[in-house]
Design a protein around this motif. Structure first.
Motif, mmCIF file in Angstrom:
data_model
loop_
_atom_site.group_PDB
_atom_site.id
_atom_site.type_symbol
_atom_site.label_atom_id
_atom_site.label_comp_id
_atom_site.label_asym_id
_atom_site.label_seq_id
_atom_site.Cartn_x
_atom_site.Cartn_y
_atom_site.Cartn_z
ATOM 1 N N UNK A 161 0.813 -1.212 0.000
ATOM 2 C CA UNK A 161 0.000 0.000 0.000
ATOM 3 C C UNK A 161 0.848 1.263 0.000
ATOM 4 N N UNK A 162 2.146 1.132 0.280
ATOM 5 C CA UNK A 162 3.030 2.306 0.220
ATOM 6 C C UNK A 162 3.108 2.860 -1.194
ATOM 7 N N UNK A 163 2.719 2.060 -2.185
ATOM 8 C CA UNK A 163 2.713 2.535 -3.564
ATOM 9 C C UNK A 163 1.441 3.313 -3.890
ATOM 10 N N UNK A 164 0.537 3.458 -2.918
ATOM 11 C CA UNK A 164 -0.766 4.036 -3.219
ATOM 12 C C UNK A 164 -0.651 5.436 -3.787
ATOM 13 N N UNK A 165 0.340 6.195 -3.349
ATOM 14 C CA UNK A 165 0.464 7.562 -3.820
ATOM 15 C C UNK A 165 0.739 7.629 -5.307
ATOM 16 N N UNK A 166 1.171 6.527 -5.905
ATOM 17 C CA UNK A 166 1.397 6.487 -7.349
ATOM 18 C C UNK A 166 0.270 5.758 -8.077
ATOM 19 N N UNK A 207 4.136 -6.259 -9.130
ATOM 20 C CA UNK A 207 4.655 -7.346 -8.310
ATOM 21 C C UNK A 207 4.723 -8.650 -9.098
ATOM 22 N N UNK A 208 4.687 -8.566 -10.443
ATOM 23 C CA UNK A 208 4.939 -9.728 -11.269
ATOM 24 C C UNK A 208 3.738 -10.604 -11.532
ATOM 25 N N UNK A 209 2.506 -10.076 -11.388
ATOM 26 C CA UNK A 209 1.331 -10.900 -11.576
ATOM 27 C C UNK A 209 0.741 -10.769 -12.969
ATOM 28 N N UNK A 210 1.264 -9.887 -13.809
ATOM 29 C CA UNK A 210 0.719 -9.716 -15.138
ATOM 30 C C UNK A 210 1.503 -10.554 -16.131
ATOM 31 N N UNK A 226 11.956 -0.273 -7.666
ATOM 32 C CA UNK A 226 11.927 -0.234 -6.203
ATOM 33 C C UNK A 226 11.564 -1.589 -5.619
ATOM 34 N N UNK A 227 10.636 -2.287 -6.261
ATOM 35 C CA UNK A 227 10.242 -3.596 -5.751
ATOM 36 C C UNK A 227 11.411 -4.567 -5.794
ATOM 37 N N UNK A 228 12.253 -4.437 -6.809
ATOM 38 C CA UNK A 228 13.393 -5.349 -6.953
ATOM 39 C C UNK A 228 14.542 -4.953 -6.034
ATOM 40 N N UNK A 229 14.942 -3.695 -6.060
ATOM 41 C CA UNK A 229 16.148 -3.285 -5.361
ATOM 42 C C UNK A 229 15.927 -2.990 -3.884
ATOM 43 N N UNK A 230 14.659 -2.799 -3.474
ATOM 44 C CA UNK A 230 14.424 -2.635 -2.042
ATOM 45 C C UNK A 230 14.783 -3.900 -1.282
ATOM 46 N N UNK A 268 10.651 -1.373 4.638
ATOM 47 C CA UNK A 268 9.904 -2.597 4.861
ATOM 48 C C UNK A 268 10.187 -3.569 3.731
ATOM 49 N N UNK A 269 11.022 -4.527 3.972
ATOM 50 C CA UNK A 269 11.223 -5.601 3.011
ATOM 51 C C UNK A 269 9.973 -6.471 3.018
ATOM 52 N N UNK A 270 9.262 -6.607 1.872
ATOM 53 C CA UNK A 270 8.022 -7.388 1.865
ATOM 54 C C UNK A 270 8.192 -8.803 2.402
ATOM 55 N N UNK A 271 9.368 -9.409 2.183
ATOM 56 C CA UNK A 271 9.589 -10.760 2.694
ATOM 57 C C UNK A 271 9.588 -10.755 4.214
ATOM 58 N N UNK A 272 10.269 -9.769 4.814
ATOM 59 C CA UNK A 272 10.307 -9.685 6.274
ATOM 60 C C UNK A 272 8.934 -9.346 6.840
#
Length: 531
Positions: A21-26, A33-36, A453-457, A260-264
């Motif tokens: 949800x941190x991406x909401x501003x965009x 996230x690779x679902x398409x 950002x999703x990759x390098x974060x 916030x690393x999504x995995x963590x």
């Protein structure tokens, strides 16, 4: 105990959604996230599968706000004709005219050609050279001496050397590979332990360096900035970015996903989340949208509950405009095109930047954006939703306000693209949807940044110190490493030796000798495996 663990697992999806949800501003959908599918083209306006939690329709704030037909106007309210006349008097017109795009002749990319034999450390030291590391050694020793003069001698302390400082930084950087928040786990003998690394330096010696580590040991009499302990390093880093890379014309202003690393987040317990202290600063960047290179960093520090604090920054678009002005202070006169999220987008800011030959294209939200000076008829939703792909445009000077429909309204404000030129959004299932060129450009560039950002974060340093200046420092080091890696991939050295991350994280060459080969320790990346 088992029930508690099951509860943590059930909370994991919700926590992951919170991170996303941190991406909401965009207003970016789950496609980043690779679902398409392969035909999605990296576009944030694609809807995902029927089971997706978020689609392009659901990601529109305006659509969620639309409960049905609009209520009748209150007594005395101007009718549609009067409103149209008021908007025309303010300069807004439905009559569109073509305009050429901003002229840009500069060639973006690295400013110097690195030799094919260049090591990863060579790229990193474009931003953090030895003189900066030596200054850290001097400042750390000065702080240790002053600390012991005040609180008593520390017999276990010996002055740190440049070699030890490099090893210390190497240990911290290792957390970006293992995703372990405590670097001390290297010596723990547990899952994150690494005997090869543990033999390089004792845990006791590492803890002593960590205790006294400083970039600036003491505040000068003229210093009033709250980040005085790290600001000289940020200035040096910015000079390195400016001298090493020329950005492309298209750039993005945004707040990257850094803490916030999504995995963590998806696997941690509620107790671990409570232990994580809230950041006392906000970090914003200006980023090249064609390479992902972060051109400029801006840190807004929370210095109390005043109007310039972080809480106000999150809620007031005018303070986001202040951030945008700071990030664009070195971009004047270069005809850059800046993409912005709704919290930054405003007519006043865009007109101000246009006078400096900086052009913008931003997503607009009636809830989040400063809508001062915009025509009200373009901000309201019609009773009957238009068909997908239809749009309305009004123009004032070079500024165009676009309302485009894709299962919901998306509004854009731009002075960088002609309102009469058409683009296309490619749907995965239903084919092409027509749109103004500004919409297509925004979708393409913002989607690339979100995927970056999703990759390098995932490779940001996971160490979480309590001191705010240390948090800023390690985030800046992480950004420097990623920028160095981008330059490395654009150089001839990438074709000579490609750094990869081995499956167990232990057999990669530099991990065995971080003191002697710290250069190979920095840039292990999963996306290069097998290439």
């Amino acid at each position: 105990m088992a029930e508690g663990g099951g509860g943590a697992r059930r909370r994991a999806p919700a926590l992951l959604e919170a991170a996303r949800a941190r991406y909401e501003s965009l207003h970016i959908s789950d496609d980043v996230f690779g679902e398409s599918g392969p035909d999605s083209g990296g576009n944030p306006f694609y809807s995902t599968s029927a089971a997706s939690h978020s689609s392009s329709a659901a990601s529109s704030d305006d659509e969620r706000e639309r409960p049905g037909p609009p209520p009748p106007p209150p007594p005395g309210a101007p009718d549609a004709q009067e409103a149209e006349e008021d908007e025309a008097g303010a300069g807004w017109s439905a009559t569109l005219r073509d305009r050429p795009p901003p002229r840009f002749e500069d060639t973006g990319g690295p400013t110097r050609k690195m030799p094919p034999s260049a090591s990863a450390m060579d790229f990193f030291q474009l931003f953090v050279p030895d003189n900066v590391l030596k200054n850290m050694v001097v400042q750390t020793n000065m702080y240790a001496k002053k600390f012991q003069e005040r609180f008593g001698s520390d017999g276990a302390w010996a002055e740190v050397t440049l070699t030890e400082m490099k090893a210390f930084l190497g240990y911290m950087i290792s957390t970006s590979i293992s995703h372990c928040e405590s670097v001390l786990s290297i010596w723990s003998g547990g899952f994150y332990s690494n005997r090869s690394l543990a033999l390089v330096m004792s845990q006791a010696r590492f803890e002593k360096i960590l205790k006294y580590f400083h970039v600036v040991a003491f505040r000068s009499s003229q210093t009033t900035h709250g980040l005085y302990k790290v600001q000289p390093f940020l200035d040096s880093l910015q000079n390195g970015f400016d001298s090493a890379f020329r950005p492309s014309q298209t750039q993005v202003l945004h707040e990257p996903l850094i803490d916030e690393d999504p995995v963590f987040i998806a696997t941690c317990t509620e107790r671990e989340l409570r232990k994580r202290k809230k950041r006392k600063f906000s970090l914003w960047v200006r980023q090249c949208s064609s390479t992902g290179f972060i051109i400029q960093i801006y840190v807004h520090l929370k210095e109390g509950g005043g109007p310039d604090g972080l809480d106000a920054l999150k809620n007031k678009p005018q303070l986001h405009s202040m951030v945008a002005r700071s990030l664009c202070r070195n971009a004047a006169g270069k005809n850059y095109i800046i993409f912005t999220g709704p919290s930054i987008t405003s007519l006043t800011l865009f007109e101000e930047l246009e006078k400096q030959e900086i052009y913008c294209c931003g997503l607009l939200s009636p809830r989040k954006s400063d809508c001062t000076g915009l025509p009200p008829s373009m901000l309201s939703n019609p009773a009957t939703p238009p068909a997908r792909g239809q749009h309305r445009i009004k123009m004032k000077g070079n500024m165009s306000l676009i309302c485009w429909y894709n299962k919901g309204p998306f509004r854009f404000l731009t002075n960088a693209y002609s309102p009469v030129q058409q683009g296309v959004i490619i749907k995965r299932k239903t084919g092409e949807i027509p749109c103004p060129l500004a919409v297509e450009a925004f979708a393409a560039h913002l989607s690339y940044i979100c995927k970056y950002d999703d990759k390098y974060s995932k490779y940001f340093i996971s160490h979480k110190p309590n001191k705010t200046w240390q948090q800023v420092f390690w985030f800046a080091i992480s950004i420097a490493i990623n920028n160095a890696y981008i330059l490395y991939k654009m150089s001839d050295a990438y074709h000579v030796k490609r750094y990869v991350l081995e499956a167990d994280g232990s057999s990669a060459g530099g991990l065995l000798e971080p003191l002697q080969r710290w250069d190979e320790f920095l840039f292990f990346r999963k996306e290069d495996r097998g290439t």
